[in-house]
Design a protein around this motif. Structure first.
Motif, PDB file in Angstrom:
ATOM      1  N   VAL A  66     -22.900  48.809 -40.718  1.00 21.16           N
ATOM      2  CA  VAL A  66     -22.877  47.878 -41.854  1.00 21.16           C
ATOM      3  C   VAL A  66     -23.464  46.521 -41.465  1.00 21.16           C
ATOM      4  O   VAL A  66     -24.244  45.936 -42.212  1.00 21.16           O
ATOM      5  N   GLN A  67     -23.093  46.006 -40.282  1.00 25.55           N
ATOM      6  CA  GLN A  67     -23.487  44.653 -39.894  1.00 25.55           C
ATOM      7  C   GLN A  67     -24.845  44.572 -39.185  1.00 25.55           C
ATOM      8  O   GLN A  67     -25.383  43.478 -39.025  1.00 25.55           O
ATOM      9  N   CYS A  68     -25.358  45.708 -38.775  1.00 30.78           N
ATOM     10  CA  CYS A  68     -26.655  45.733 -38.084  1.00 30.78           C
ATOM     11  C   CYS A  68     -27.570  46.752 -38.760  1.00 30.78           C
ATOM     12  O   CYS A  68     -28.016  47.718 -38.127  1.00 30.78           O
ATOM     13  N   PRO A  69     -27.880  46.548 -40.050  1.00 31.42           N
ATOM     14  CA  PRO A  69     -28.640  47.562 -40.780  1.00 31.42           C
ATOM     15  C   PRO A  69     -30.151  47.506 -40.580  1.00 31.42           C
ATOM     16  O   PRO A  69     -30.848  48.459 -40.890  1.00 31.42           O
ATOM     17  N   GLU A  70     -30.666  46.388 -40.061  1.00 29.30           N
ATOM     18  CA  GLU A  70     -32.121  46.206 -40.008  1.00 29.30           C
ATOM     19  C   GLU A  70     -32.600  45.918 -38.597  1.00 29.30           C
ATOM     20  O   GLU A  70     -31.851  45.411 -37.762  1.00 29.30           O
ATOM     21  N   ASP A  71     -33.875  46.204 -38.367  1.00 26.72           N
ATOM     22  CA  ASP A  71     -34.524  45.869 -37.102  1.00 26.72           C
ATOM     23  C   ASP A  71     -34.841  44.386 -37.054  1.00 26.72           C
ATOM     24  O   ASP A  71     -34.868  43.704 -38.081  1.00 26.72           O
ATOM     25  N   LEU A  72     -35.123  43.896 -35.858  1.00 28.58           N
ATOM     26  CA  LEU A  72     -35.630  42.540 -35.694  1.00 28.58           C
ATOM     27  C   LEU A  72     -36.995  42.420 -36.356  1.00 28.58           C
ATOM     28  O   LEU A  72     -37.732  43.407 -36.436  1.00 28.58           O
ATOM     29  N   GLU A 115     -33.820  52.860 -28.592  1.00 30.89           N
ATOM     30  CA  GLU A 115     -34.592  51.681 -28.971  1.00 30.89           C
ATOM     31  C   GLU A 115     -34.156  51.150 -30.345  1.00 30.89           C
ATOM     32  O   GLU A 115     -34.028  49.940 -30.541  1.00 30.89           O
ATOM     33  N   THR A 116     -33.899  52.046 -31.282  1.00 27.51           N
ATOM     34  CA  THR A 116     -33.464  51.639 -32.624  1.00 27.51           C
ATOM     35  C   THR A 116     -32.089  50.991 -32.571  1.00 27.51           C
ATOM     36  O   THR A 116     -31.852  49.963 -33.213  1.00 27.51           O
ATOM     37  N   PHE A 117     -31.182  51.572 -31.793  1.00 21.34           N
ATOM     38  CA  PHE A 117     -29.834  51.000 -31.654  1.00 21.34           C
ATOM     39  C   PHE A 117     -29.924  49.551 -31.180  1.00 21.34           C
ATOM     40  O   PHE A 117     -29.335  48.654 -31.781  1.00 21.34           O
ATOM     41  N   TRP A 118     -30.656  49.325 -30.096  1.00 25.18           N
ATOM     42  CA  TRP A 118     -30.720  47.979 -29.535  1.00 25.18           C
ATOM     43  C   TRP A 118     -31.500  47.025 -30.426  1.00 25.18           C
ATOM     44  O   TRP A 118     -31.147  45.842 -30.528  1.00 25.18           O
ATOM     45  N   ASN A 119     -32.525  47.496 -31.079  1.00 26.47           N
ATOM     46  CA  ASN A 119     -33.277  46.651 -31.999  1.00 26.47           C
ATOM     47  C   ASN A 119     -32.348  46.146 -33.098  1.00 26.47           C
ATOM     48  O   ASN A 119     -32.305  44.950 -33.399  1.00 26.47           O
ATOM     49  N   ARG A 120     -31.589  47.050 -33.678  1.00 25.86           N
ATOM     50  CA  ARG A 120     -30.654  46.676 -34.745  1.00 25.86           C
ATOM     51  C   ARG A 120     -29.513  45.813 -34.207  1.00 25.86           C
ATOM     52  O   ARG A 120     -29.083  44.858 -34.873  1.00 25.86           O
ATOM     53  N   TYR A 121     -29.025  46.120 -33.017  1.00 27.62           N
ATOM     54  CA  TYR A 121     -27.945  45.312 -32.437  1.00 27.62           C
ATOM     55  C   TYR A 121     -28.416  43.877 -32.223  1.00 27.62           C
ATOM     56  O   TYR A 121     -27.720  42.920 -32.588  1.00 27.62           O
ATOM     57  N   PHE A 134     -25.491  27.219 -36.097  1.00 25.91           N
ATOM     58  CA  PHE A 134     -25.892  26.343 -37.192  1.00 25.91           C
ATOM     59  C   PHE A 134     -24.878  26.400 -38.327  1.00 25.91           C
ATOM     60  O   PHE A 134     -25.223  26.629 -39.474  1.00 25.91           O
ATOM     61  N   ARG A 135     -23.630  26.195 -38.023  1.00 24.45           N
ATOM     62  CA  ARG A 135     -22.561  26.278 -39.027  1.00 24.45           C
ATOM     63  C   ARG A 135     -22.765  25.335 -40.202  1.00 24.45           C
ATOM     64  O   ARG A 135     -22.346  25.612 -41.301  1.00 24.45           O
ATOM     65  N   ASP A 136     -23.380  24.193 -39.959  1.00 26.89           N
ATOM     66  CA  ASP A 136     -23.576  23.197 -41.011  1.00 26.89           C
ATOM     67  C   ASP A 136     -24.780  23.499 -41.877  1.00 26.89           C
ATOM     68  O   ASP A 136     -25.102  22.745 -42.777  1.00 26.89           O
ATOM     69  N   GLU A 137     -25.455  24.583 -41.599  1.00 29.31           N
ATOM     70  CA  GLU A 137     -26.632  24.984 -42.364  1.00 29.31           C
ATOM     71  C   GLU A 137     -26.424  26.409 -42.842  1.00 29.31           C
ATOM     72  O   GLU A 137     -25.609  27.140 -42.320  1.00 29.31           O
ATOM     73  N   HIS A 138     -27.171  26.808 -43.833  1.00 31.17           N
ATOM     74  CA  HIS A 138     -27.141  28.196 -44.288  1.00 31.17           C
ATOM     75  C   HIS A 138     -28.036  29.025 -43.391  1.00 31.17           C
ATOM     76  O   HIS A 138     -29.103  28.566 -42.993  1.00 31.17           O
ATOM     77  N   VAL A 139     -27.627  30.223 -43.100  1.00 31.70           N
ATOM     78  CA  VAL A 139     -28.472  31.149 -42.362  1.00 31.70           C
ATOM     79  C   VAL A 139     -28.943  32.185 -43.360  1.00 31.70           C
ATOM     80  O   VAL A 139     -28.146  32.887 -43.977  1.00 31.70           O
ATOM     81  N   GLY A 140     -30.247  32.242 -43.551  1.00 30.81           N
ATOM     82  CA  GLY A 140     -30.827  33.155 -44.527  1.00 30.81           C
ATOM     83  C   GLY A 140     -30.716  34.601 -44.086  1.00 30.81           C
ATOM     84  O   GLY A 140     -30.365  34.900 -42.946  1.00 30.81           O
ATOM     85  N   PRO A 141     -31.022  35.528 -44.971  1.00 27.26           N
ATOM     86  CA  PRO A 141     -30.894  36.951 -44.677  1.00 27.26           C
ATOM     87  C   PRO A 141     -31.784  37.419 -43.536  1.00 27.26           C
ATOM     88  O   PRO A 141     -31.471  38.381 -42.867  1.00 27.26           O
ATOM     89  N   ASN A 142     -32.868  36.725 -43.277  1.00 20.24           N
ATOM     90  CA  ASN A 142     -33.730  37.104 -42.166  1.00 20.24           C
ATOM     91  C   ASN A 142     -33.365  36.367 -40.889  1.00 20.24           C
ATOM     92  O   ASN A 142     -34.082  36.425 -39.902  1.00 20.24           O
TER      93      ASN A 142
END
Length: 152
Positions: A66-72, A115-121, A134-142
């Protein structure tokens, strides 16, 4: 004390590099996670908070999925090859986290390639680190930081 006594902090201090390697690979991961931040971004970090956020990524294999659904992004140049730091970081993180070891064992190679596991991790880790740093800023989806337009 005997010859096996722990080194003092003074013995571990390196004139050139300080204590950065004492927390390998965290210092390097934090720098990598923030390297493309906006030039006016406030860079603060608390290692226990970052480690806790990283630990939440691998509470179990479902949390990881759930928390690591995408590659870098391709611009990160991810590779487990010897010419990149990711392989060393992966080995150090496996030593650091028993839950990461368990999740990897459960998912690789049955559901994901190594490779996919670590890329997503690392994509999930990068985003988690950025959210902490960067708690004082928003972190975008990317994973890029974006100043909060409302100042909140």
């Amino acid at each position: 004390m005997g010859a096996g006594a722990a080194k003092s902090r003074e013995d571990e201090f390196d004139e050139e590099f300080g204590l950065q390697d004492d927390i390998f690979p965290w210092f390097q991961i934090i720098q990598w996670s923030a390297e493309d931040a906006q030039s006016n971004a406030v860079f603060r970090w608390d290692l226990p908070s970052i480690q806790s956020a990283a630990d939440r990524l691998t509470q179990d294999h479902e949390s990881f999925l759930v928390q690591c659904p995408e590659d870098l992004p391709g611009s990160c140049g991810f590779s487990l090859g010897e010419d990149k730091a990711f392989g060393e970081w992966a080995a150090a993180l496996l030593e650091w986290s028993p839950t990461l070891r368990q999740v990897r064992y459960r998912l690789v190679p049955g559901r994901l390639k190594e490779e996919t596991f670590w890329n997503r991790y690392f994509a999930g880790l990068r985003q988690a680190v950025r959210a902490e740093v960067f708690r004082d800023e928003h972190v975008g989806p990317n994973g890029t930081s974006q100043a909060d337009p409302d100042g909140l």
